[in-house]
Enzyme design. Structure first.
Site, mmCIF file in Angstrom:
data_model
loop_
_atom_site.group_PDB
_atom_site.id
_atom_site.type_symbol
_atom_site.label_atom_id
_atom_site.label_comp_id
_atom_site.label_asym_id
_atom_site.label_seq_id
_atom_site.Cartn_x
_atom_site.Cartn_y
_atom_site.Cartn_z
ATOM 1 N N ARG A 91 45.798 40.606 -36.838
ATOM 2 C CA ARG A 91 47.143 40.856 -37.336
ATOM 3 C C ARG A 91 47.087 42.067 -38.263
ATOM 4 O O ARG A 91 46.309 42.101 -39.218
ATOM 5 C CB ARG A 91 47.662 39.653 -38.113
ATOM 6 C CG ARG A 91 49.072 39.882 -38.656
ATOM 7 C CD ARG A 91 49.260 39.235 -40.004
ATOM 8 N NE ARG A 91 50.582 39.489 -40.557
ATOM 9 C CZ ARG A 91 50.917 39.244 -41.816
ATOM 10 N NH1 ARG A 91 50.030 38.740 -42.652
ATOM 11 N NH2 ARG A 91 52.128 39.516 -42.251
ATOM 12 N N ASP A 148 52.796 43.897 -37.217
ATOM 13 C CA ASP A 148 54.032 43.272 -37.704
ATOM 14 C C ASP A 148 55.240 44.180 -37.531
ATOM 15 O O ASP A 148 56.364 43.712 -37.372
ATOM 16 C CB ASP A 148 53.894 42.932 -39.197
ATOM 17 C CG ASP A 148 53.308 41.550 -39.421
ATOM 18 O OD1 ASP A 148 52.827 40.943 -38.454
ATOM 19 O OD2 ASP A 148 53.341 41.079 -40.571
#
Length: 399
Positions: A91, A148
């Site tokens: 991530r 993100d």
């Protein structure tokens, strides 16, 4: 056991969340957290098949030692499972405009993440440490970066350009980027399934509410506006972040009250939000307890939090044109029936009517519609960012 397992790593500045995820089902085979990096009591906790474990990492350890522990202790004890891992998914908080989708990591990608570090100075450098540690520990496995910010790259200019001199965007990339994109992507996709509509025909407003919080308008599966900006500071009231404010307050704090810019930055990011208003806590559970006990600061913090959120939801009907549902997710969104009810009661002009029993039932990992049958739909969907990262990783390596 699936042969589509992915080790998902989420590196923070002083912690590392990890999970081995089945990309087909979203189930975690292993999940855990290493924390307190750089301190004497660095520890790692993990769960395998529901059984909890904990160990010390040793004093002043960090990401590399944590990854090595995952490989040499946890995965080594599960050889059949470890042999099924096909990739490592990372991530990454900020990809700027360089990354509009998930990518297989190479030196060019690492350089791009480094160049975006000025936009996420607390997060991207930690992600890079995790990437390098994972490459060293898993030299034969493909590494995948999932951003993100990528989901929000579909926003039109009218949504992401600030009303500043345009050259600041052209020359320095100062614009709205948004965060929590992986979560907004997942829950908007799941909402379409609940509504029994094709994703490309579904318009929803997603509220990811945790210590960090953001709202996104999703039209036909694409982000068209979002509340966080250049950084995660803009938008909603959060645990310790102020969200929207008059920018001249910064000038006033520096020139009239003697704050340094560093102190202002710390004030807005770490001392404001629910904590600053309530003078009690940044934890929403503590705020709700204070509210129930009649604590004035907690009550005010809760009211401001809900009012700001309701205003954002109302405003995001503009880019959508037609609203099919509001979706609550994140730790607060998934568990606080009080906040959901307060927010939806402020939105009755849009024909939202809460079903109290449904609302109270949709907690602790349970999803479902929380409004009455004749109401505009609001629902709770627990997020699963790790599943998206695992899915993207498998898709990329099997192209």
């Amino acid at each position: 056991m699936s042969n589509k397992l992915v080790l998902v790593l989420n590196c923070g500045s002083s912690s590392l969340k990890f999970a081995v995820i089945d990309a087909q089902t979203g189930d975690d085979q292993i999940s855990g957290l290493a924390e307190c990096f750089g301190l004497e009591d660095s520890r790692i906790k993990w769960k395998i098949n529901g059984e909890k474990h904990e160990s010390s990492l040793g004093a002043f350890t960090a990401h590399r030692e944590a990854v090595e522990f995952i490989v040499n202790k946890i995965l080594a004890g599960q050889p059949e499972l470890a042999a099924q891992i096909q990739a490592v998914g990372h991530r990454i908080v900020h990809g700027g405009e360089k990354f509009t989708r998930s990518v297989i990591i190479d030196e060019h990608v690492i350089k791009g993440i480094e160049e975006c570090s000025s936009l996420a100075p607390l997060h991207n450098p930690a992600h890079l440490i995790g990437i390098r540690a994972a490459i060293a520990s898993f030299p034969k496995l493909p590494q995948v970066a999932v951003f993100d910010t990528a989901f929000h790259q579909s926003m039109p200019e009218r949504a992401f350009i600030y009303a500043l001199p345009y050259k600041l965007y052209r020359e320095h990339g100062i614009r709205r980027y948004g965060m929590h994109g992986t979560s907004h992507l997942f829950v908007s996709r799941e909402a379409a399934k609940v509504l029994n509509k094709p994703l490309e025909e579904t318009n929803v407003i997603c509220a990811h509410l945790g210590n960090g919080a953001s709202v996104t308008a999703v039209k036909g599966g694409k982000s068209v506006d979002t509340s966080m900006g250049l950084t995660p500071l803009e938008g909603l009231v959060m645990g310790t972040r102020c969200g929207d404010l008059d920018p001249s307050i910064i000038y006033h704090l520096v020139h009239q009250l003697g704050y340094t810019l560093e102190e202002v930055n710390n004030l807005m990011n770490k001392q404001s939000g629910l904590l600053g208003i309530s003078e009690l806590t940044n934890d929403c559970r503590g705020i709700e307890e204070g509210y129930a006990d009649g604590h004035k600061g907690a009550t005010l913090a809760l009211e401001i939090f809900c009012y700001r959120l309701a205003k954002y939801i109302a405003s995001y009907t503009v880019p959508l044109g037609r609203l099919d549902a509001v979706v609550f997710t994140g730790g607060i969104g998934e568990n606080s029936d009080i906040i959901r009810e307060k927010v939806l009661n402020m939105l009755q002009i849009f024909n939202f009517h809460v079903d109290s029993e449904r609302n109270k039932a949709a907690r602790f990992g349970k999803k479902g519609i929380i409004t009455t049958d004749n109401s505009t739909v609001a629902m709770v969907i627990p997020t699963n960012e790790e599943w998206v990262i695992a899915e993207d990783s498998i898709k990329l390596i099997t192209k």
